[in-house]
Scaffold this active site. Structure first.
Site, PDB file in Angstrom:
ATOM      1  N   GLY A  93       0.841  -1.213  -0.176  1.00  0.00           N
ATOM      2  CA  GLY A  93       0.066  -0.055  -0.090  1.00  0.00           C
ATOM      3  C   GLY A  93       0.735   1.258   0.059  1.00  0.00           C
ATOM      4  O   GLY A  93       0.466   2.217  -0.736  1.00  0.00           O
ATOM      5  N   THR A  94       1.884   1.145   0.710  1.00  0.00           N
ATOM      6  CA  THR A  94       2.795   2.391   0.865  1.00  0.00           C
ATOM      7  C   THR A  94       3.420   3.009  -0.605  1.00  0.00           C
ATOM      8  O   THR A  94       3.235   4.002  -1.039  1.00  0.00           O
ATOM      9  CB  THR A  94       3.725   2.265   2.021  1.00  0.00           C
ATOM     10  OG1 THR A  94       3.300   1.907   3.256  1.00  0.00           O
ATOM     11  CG2 THR A  94       4.904   3.329   2.179  1.00  0.00           C
ATOM     12  N   ASN A 173      -8.263   3.851   8.210  1.00  0.00           N
ATOM     13  CA  ASN A 173      -7.557   2.742   9.082  1.00  0.00           C
ATOM     14  C   ASN A 173      -7.684   2.756  10.423  1.00  0.00           C
ATOM     15  O   ASN A 173      -7.616   1.940  10.992  1.00  0.00           O
ATOM     16  CB  ASN A 173      -5.965   2.581   8.589  1.00  0.00           C
ATOM     17  CG  ASN A 173      -5.364   3.911   8.848  1.00  0.00           C
ATOM     18  OD1 ASN A 173      -5.758   4.955   8.173  1.00  0.00           O
ATOM     19  ND2 ASN A 173      -4.520   3.939   9.546  1.00  0.00           N
ATOM     20  N   GLN A 201      -7.650  -0.273   3.160  1.00  0.00           N
ATOM     21  CA  GLN A 201      -8.560  -0.677   4.124  1.00  0.00           C
ATOM     22  C   GLN A 201      -9.935  -1.316   3.693  1.00  0.00           C
ATOM     23  O   GLN A 201     -10.676  -2.196   4.344  1.00  0.00           O
ATOM     24  CB  GLN A 201      -8.571   0.427   5.220  1.00  0.00           C
ATOM     25  CG  GLN A 201      -7.433   0.434   6.091  1.00  0.00           C
ATOM     26  CD  GLN A 201      -7.102  -0.694   6.947  1.00  0.00           C
ATOM     27  OE1 GLN A 201      -7.714  -1.635   7.280  1.00  0.00           O
ATOM     28  NE2 GLN A 201      -5.842  -0.750   7.542  1.00  0.00           N
ATOM     29  N   SER A 221      -3.363  -3.044  -1.030  1.00  0.00           N
ATOM     30  CA  SER A 221      -2.460  -3.855  -0.180  1.00  0.00           C
ATOM     31  C   SER A 221      -2.552  -5.314   0.038  1.00  0.00           C
ATOM     32  O   SER A 221      -3.855  -5.746   0.219  1.00  0.00           O
ATOM     33  CB  SER A 221      -2.165  -3.277   1.268  1.00  0.00           C
ATOM     34  OG  SER A 221      -1.120  -3.900   1.668  1.00  0.00           O
ATOM     35  N   GLY A 222      -1.743  -6.233  -0.225  1.00  0.00           N
ATOM     36  CA  GLY A 222      -2.099  -7.565   0.143  1.00  0.00           C
ATOM     37  C   GLY A 222      -2.379  -8.063   1.372  1.00  0.00           C
ATOM     38  O   GLY A 222      -3.176  -8.772   1.847  1.00  0.00           O
ATOM     39  N   HIS A 223      -1.568  -7.576   2.357  1.00  0.00           N
ATOM     40  CA  HIS A 223      -1.508  -8.137   3.763  1.00  0.00           C
ATOM     41  C   HIS A 223      -2.922  -7.686   4.412  1.00  0.00           C
ATOM     42  O   HIS A 223      -2.766  -8.196   5.728  1.00  0.00           O
ATOM     43  CB  HIS A 223      -0.410  -7.983   4.327  1.00  0.00           C
ATOM     44  CG  HIS A 223      -0.173  -6.422   4.981  1.00  0.00           C
ATOM     45  ND1 HIS A 223      -0.023  -6.227   6.111  1.00  0.00           N
ATOM     46  CD2 HIS A 223       0.314  -5.434   4.259  1.00  0.00           C
ATOM     47  CE1 HIS A 223       0.140  -5.055   6.443  1.00  0.00           C
ATOM     48  NE2 HIS A 223       0.455  -4.522   5.295  1.00  0.00           N
ATOM     49  N   THR A 259      12.150  -7.050 -10.785  1.00  0.00           N
ATOM     50  CA  THR A 259      11.624  -8.189 -11.056  1.00  0.00           C
ATOM     51  C   THR A 259      10.529  -8.347 -10.301  1.00  0.00           C
ATOM     52  O   THR A 259      10.874  -8.231  -9.264  1.00  0.00           O
ATOM     53  CB  THR A 259      12.995  -9.540 -10.745  1.00  0.00           C
ATOM     54  OG1 THR A 259      14.058  -9.102 -11.689  1.00  0.00           O
ATOM     55  CG2 THR A 259      12.418 -10.804 -11.156  1.00  0.00           C
ATOM     56  N   CYS A 347       1.270   1.196  12.550  1.00  0.00           N
ATOM     57  CA  CYS A 347       2.542   1.891  12.236  1.00  0.00           C
ATOM     58  C   CYS A 347       2.934   2.961  13.448  1.00  0.00           C
ATOM     59  O   CYS A 347       3.822   3.245  13.567  1.00  0.00           O
ATOM     60  CB  CYS A 347       2.374   2.579  10.866  1.00  0.00           C
ATOM     61  SG  CYS A 347       1.375   1.745   9.643  1.00  0.00           S
TER      62      CYS A 347
HETATM   63  N1  PLP Z   1      -2.877   2.889   3.443  1.00  0.00           N
HETATM   64  C1  PLP Z   1      -3.621   2.542   4.683  1.00  0.00           C
HETATM   65  C2  PLP Z   1      -5.004   3.264   4.783  1.00  0.00           C
HETATM   66  C3  PLP Z   1      -3.191   1.541   5.669  1.00  0.00           C
HETATM   67  O1  PLP Z   1      -4.174   1.391   6.596  1.00  0.00           O
HETATM   68  C4  PLP Z   1      -1.979   1.116   5.251  1.00  0.00           C
HETATM   69  C5  PLP Z   1      -1.270   0.242   6.484  1.00  0.00           C
HETATM   70  O2  PLP Z   1      -1.653   0.139   7.642  1.00  0.00           O
HETATM   71  C6  PLP Z   1      -1.205   1.708   4.330  1.00  0.00           C
HETATM   72  C7  PLP Z   1      -1.682   2.488   3.407  1.00  0.00           C
HETATM   73  C8  PLP Z   1       0.226   0.901   3.928  1.00  0.00           C
HETATM   74  O3  PLP Z   1      -0.027  -0.487   3.369  1.00  0.00           O
HETATM   75  P1  PLP Z   1       1.344  -1.401   3.578  1.00  0.00           P
HETATM   76  O4  PLP Z   1       1.411  -1.787   4.763  1.00  0.00           O
HETATM   77  O5  PLP Z   1       1.027  -2.505   2.544  1.00  0.00           O
HETATM   78  O6  PLP Z   1       2.542  -0.603   2.983  1.00  0.00           O
END
Ligand code: PLP
Length: 406
Positions: A93-94, A173, A201, A221-223, A259, A347
């Protein structure tokens, strides 16, 4: 002896049983991360060991890996209503947020330099925008109301002749509030301004469709959707002005060199497919558990408020603000009883600053410290919710008697 891959898959397939060995544990932190779904793990392992080729190689090993990447791209595109070639794989996501924002503003710099965002964005967006401000871009940060909601009218009023990008998240989030994205998207489109949304989210929890949301760029984001950490996707609408800013390879149609993470990408495709299949049922189930949890705590404990919107919120998301207590102390007490929760975004926990989201919603500093985020997911049952509702009153009572805030 280290476990074999089939042992590992068997273990992943029965996560509840594994978690319940010894102390019964309850995982209420799905917005921080999710366990990898057993079907997703199985799909991923095929590309960790067996099919290991580089998707850029022209031999059969490479072609098999390429097929996995393109199959996953189809699944992600289908999941959000996009064309296949509009999906770019990233590391999460970042990176998707960075790529969306920087790629859009660098490509449109000749047309203007004004960016609009909101006060409740994830730091991946906020900090990128602030870094761009230092590079000479102009930034407007929209306020939110007491529910953490951005007003589309405020977004419309903020647009100027030099505005080139609006970036507002789909769902928050920390408090779970769902933003009026399609309204803001409509306004942006009418004014010819690019529009990005961070759907990290919301993906897998509520419908995410690029046409309904009227977005040009969208981050995933995958996780957060039962795929592993370190993989994500960015939707880039065909034909918009966006340019890459990393160089070194022709992968992802030169939009994201390097890659490809084939196992992660295959996992992400599978996770999006599963999420789409189970969305309706899971959304109803989680909404029921969420409402039961909120009602149970508000009935049993005084001086607690729900943070975020009462109805326009993610089905799995609860954020309760307890007066006269520190969120951190609740987290530690809960952890000792086997409950994993959070008191802000994953985070930022570990920092003693109250959440920028709660402060933007007008919650006073000292009260914002008492926030507890409980985010439900696939493994949670009504039994978990009942146990939590019974566990909380004595914890709160004990902490309040010890608290200097009382
Ligand atoms: N954006 C939102 C709204 C999130 O909640 C998060 C992670 O908590 C991210 C971005 C970042 O995603 P990633 O952990 O996959 O970098």
């Amino acid at each position: 002896m280290s476990p074999s891959i089939s042992d590992e898959i068997t273990r992943i397939k029965t996560p509840r049983a594994t978690w319940r060995i010894g102390m019964r544990k309850i995982y209420f932190d799905h917005s921080a991360t999710t366990p990898v779904h057993s079907d997703v793990a199985e799909e991923m392992f095929r590309y960790v060991t067996g099919i290991f080729g580089n998707p850029s190689s022209i031999h059969s090993f490479g072609r098999e890996a390429r097929k996995a990447v393109e199959t996953a791209r189809n699944k992600v595109a289908e999941g959000i209503g996009a064309r296949t070639e509009e999906v770019v794989f990233t590391s999460g996501g970042t990176e998707s947020d960075h790529m969306a924002i920087r790629g859009a503003v660098y490509a449109n710099r000749k047309r203007g330099n004004h960016i609009i965002t909101s006060a409740v964005e994830h730091h991946a967006v906020l900090d990128t925008c602030k870094a761009l401000e230092k590079e000479g871009f102009e930034l407007t940060v929209l306020p939110v109301d007491g529910y953490g909601m951005v007003s589309p009218q405020d977004a419309a009023n903020a647009i100027k002749d030099n505005t080139i990008l609006i970036t507002v998240m789909h769902a928050n989030n920390e408090v779970g509030t769902i933003q009026p994205i399609s309204e803001i998207g409509g306004i942006a489109r009418e004014k010819g301004v690019l529009f990005h949304t961070d759907a990290v989210q919301s993906m897998g929890k509520i419908p995410v469709n690029i046409s309904d949301l009227k977005v040009d760029l969208l981050s995933v984001s995958g996780h957060k959707i039962y795929a592993p950490k370190g993989v994500g996707a960015l939707y880039i609408r065909r034909g918009i002005r966006w340019r890459p800013f990393n160089f070194g390879g022709g992968q992802e149609r030169k939009r994201r060199p390097g890659t490809e993470n084939v196992p992660g990408i295959a996992a992400l495709g599978k996770a999006v497919e599963l999420a789409a299949r189970e969305l309706g049922e899971e959304k109803a189930r989680l909404t029921f558990l969420r409402e039961k949890l909120i009602k149970g705590i508000l009935e049993k404990i005084d001086h607690v408020k729900l943070a975020g919107h009462p109805t326009m919120r993610l089905p799995n998301h609860v954020n309760l603000v307890f007066e006269f207590i520190e969120g951190e102390s609740m987290l530690l007490s809960l952890d000792m009883q086997g409950v994993a929760a959070s008191s802000g975004s994953a985070c930022t926990s570990g920092s003693l600053n109250p959440s920028h989201v709660l402060l933007a919603m007008g919650i006073p500093h000292e009260i914002a410290h008492g926030s507890l985020r409980l985010t439900l997911g696939r493994s949670n049952t009504e039994e978990d919710v009942d146990e939590f509702i019974n566990m909380m009153p004595p914890i709160v009572e004990r902490l309040r008697t010890m608290s200097p805030l009382c």
